[in-house]
Write an enzyme that holds these catalytic residues in place. Structure first.
Site, PDB file in Angstrom:
ATOM      1  N   SER A  27       0.596  -1.030   0.063  1.00 17.39           N
ATOM      2  CA  SER A  27      -0.202   0.073  -0.321  1.00 17.39           C
ATOM      3  C   SER A  27       0.862   1.520   0.076  1.00 17.39           C
ATOM      4  O   SER A  27       1.949   1.497  -1.194  1.00 17.39           O
ATOM      5  CB  SER A  27      -0.977  -0.300   1.039  1.00 17.39           C
ATOM      6  OG  SER A  27      -1.721   0.744   0.871  1.00 17.39           O
TER       7      SER A  27
ATOM      8  N   GLU B 202     -12.519   8.427 -10.819  1.00 19.14           N
ATOM      9  CA  GLU B 202     -12.724   9.872 -11.507  1.00 19.14           C
ATOM     10  C   GLU B 202     -11.526   9.799 -13.077  1.00 19.14           C
ATOM     11  O   GLU B 202     -10.269   8.912 -12.460  1.00 19.14           O
ATOM     12  CB  GLU B 202     -12.998  11.541 -10.397  1.00 19.14           C
ATOM     13  CG  GLU B 202     -11.728  11.161 -10.247  1.00 19.14           C
ATOM     14  CD  GLU B 202     -12.498  12.534  -9.269  1.00 19.14           C
ATOM     15  OE1 GLU B 202     -12.700  13.258  -9.164  1.00 19.14           O
ATOM     16  OE2 GLU B 202     -10.992  13.568  -9.075  1.00 19.14           O
TER      17      GLU B 202
ATOM     18  N   HIS C 218      -4.261  -0.632  -4.664  1.00 22.66           N
ATOM     19  CA  HIS C 218      -5.425  -0.551  -3.998  1.00 22.66           C
ATOM     20  C   HIS C 218      -5.786  -0.962  -6.157  1.00 22.66           C
ATOM     21  O   HIS C 218      -6.653   0.068  -5.693  1.00 22.66           O
ATOM     22  CB  HIS C 218      -5.778   0.076  -3.277  1.00 22.66           C
ATOM     23  CG  HIS C 218      -5.216  -0.041  -1.585  1.00 22.66           C
ATOM     24  ND1 HIS C 218      -5.576  -0.978  -1.666  1.00 22.66           N
ATOM     25  CD2 HIS C 218      -4.539   0.276  -1.705  1.00 22.66           C
ATOM     26  CE1 HIS C 218      -5.253  -1.196   0.084  1.00 22.66           C
ATOM     27  NE2 HIS C 218      -4.560  -0.046  -0.078  1.00 22.66           N
TER      28      HIS C 218
END
Lengths: 280, 280
Positions: free
Chosen positions: B128, B146, B171
């Site tokens: 991460s 987006e 992710h």
């Protein structure tokens, strides 16, 4: 005359219906003094949905707005329903469930009329499910915010076939749909994947090229050059592998030629004609 | 000896810490009888996080597991902290905030030791935020679900620089991050964009090639061929346009050469050595 050149306006959903109405404004402009039929076939009993669109289109100067509701397939062959489409120069498909659209009007008299309206130089527009249904093969459902798995949840079905050689996806960035569109392209790269964001549309003129309208992006995924993919090789539930895709991210000011599979900038003169103001 | 070839294990987050532990198992395998330091610098006071990893790594046979916590930058120059890294052959960065990692240990004695461990043939792993921090330029924040807007919310900052020429995102499918990674690549196509799904890692051997490990996909976005982009031309808040990106979607069984920018299948012999079982 531009308005007699057959046009598809394929909208990624979430288009503005009460403010600037950039995208619906383009539908209205092309319908002009003609007759527009809004069909809610994608959603059973969509309370007030037609009225929203009617209000929007009337505010945009369309004087002849009619509703075509089809709740059961047999209605799609009824003379009264077919008559609603008489003399129409534009048809607008609302959102809902794309499988409802194709299962209820596919190969019906209603659909034949829609096809004729388009063929005769009309405009056919669709948003969300109404966008997905336009293509010959349509994405019906599939993983969002996850990568494509072979034999996974992505499903395709025959669409209305108003445009060939593409697979449309909508709400594209907003719902994290790149994985499933890549998967759809990998299954047969003859189809170009076109992922359309909300508040964004492609305007397909004459069937073989489009330009982008609205505030978001349009993702074009071209599998022509793919040298390797595991989509047919692997056991179910293996994550997709596909090498050498071509990706174009387009926004207002861009056009795309579906035959040559090439993006380009709109000539400045044409780009300047598009609405300046971008909805948020 | 494989374990003395410097290795980065860059994990997209959400790796299994209690079941099959496919990815942590690879870290453990490469640390072997050596000493592994788990650093929680990316998250202040991460209650029980070190203990979770300690338990996982001990279960995987790593006998020497140490904790390195750095809550303020001055600690990163303290002799006691630097001493934790003495004789370490592996370092693992947990998730949290990548800016915490770089701002607290960048250019410190602690970081110099991490770099030496790597240079001397050790393994540096990160998940991460710990994955994002590996590259020379790192993605810090930016729009999810987006499309990229010029002058929008995407921010980059100098990373730890353990690997050059790439920008890592994690992710990836789960959080709909293709827009921001494309935007990062468009800003300078010298960097390849590498978007890693959860439960998935790239194992970088010798600094210039990697293979995929785990159940998700790795998206490689290569901007070498880009012929047009509006990233420097347009006023702020214009949606990105970028033509002619190359996209590879990789999964376990694939490798990628960072110098030639080419994907390939792993030789079957090597692919068979990877864990069969895929976590859900």
């Amino acid at each position: 005359m531009a308005s007699r050149d057959r046009t598809l306006i394929i909208i990624g959903g979430g288009e503005d219906r009460s403010g600037d109405k950039v995208i619906l404004g383009e539908v209205a402009r092309r319908v002009g003094a003609g007759k527009l039929v809004v069909t809610t076939v994608a959603m059973p009993d969509p309370d007030g949905l037609f009225e929203q669109y009617e209000r929007a289109f009337r505010a945009l100067g369309v004087r002849h707005v009619f509703k075509l509701g089809v709740n059961e397939r047999r209605e799609a062959t009824e003379e009264a329903k077919v008559r609603v489409l008489e003399d129409a120069t534009g048809v607008f498909f609302t959102g809902g469930d794309q499988m409802k659209i194709t299962s209820q009007i596919g190969d019906s008299l209603v659909f034949q009329r829609v096809h004729e309206i388009y063929r005769d130089g009309g405009v056919v527009a669709g948003t969300s499910a109404g966008a997905s249904a336009m293509s010959e093969t349509m994405l019906v459902e599939g993983g969002q915010q996850e990568s494509f798995t072979v034999g996974g949840s992505t499903r395709m079905a025959p669409g209305l076939g108003l445009i060939g050689g593409v697979i449309i996806d909508q709400h594209f960035a907003e719902r994290g749909r790149v994985g499933r569109l890549v998967g759809a392209v990998a299954q047969n790269p003859k189809n170009i994947g076109v992922g359309i964001d909300e508040q964004t549309a492609i305007v397909v003129e004459g069937g073989r090229s489009f330009y982008v309208l609205g505030s978001g992006a349009v993702y074009v995924i071209d599998g022509t050059g793919v040298g390797y993919s595991n989509v047919a090789e692997e056991e179910a539930n293996k994550t997709l592998s596909v090498h050498d895709l071509h990706l174009h991210v387009l926004s207002q000011g861009d056009r795309f030629d579906l035959d040559s599979r090439r993006p380009a900038r709109l000539p400045e003169r044409e780009a300047k004609r598009l609405p300046e103001k971008q909805p948020e």
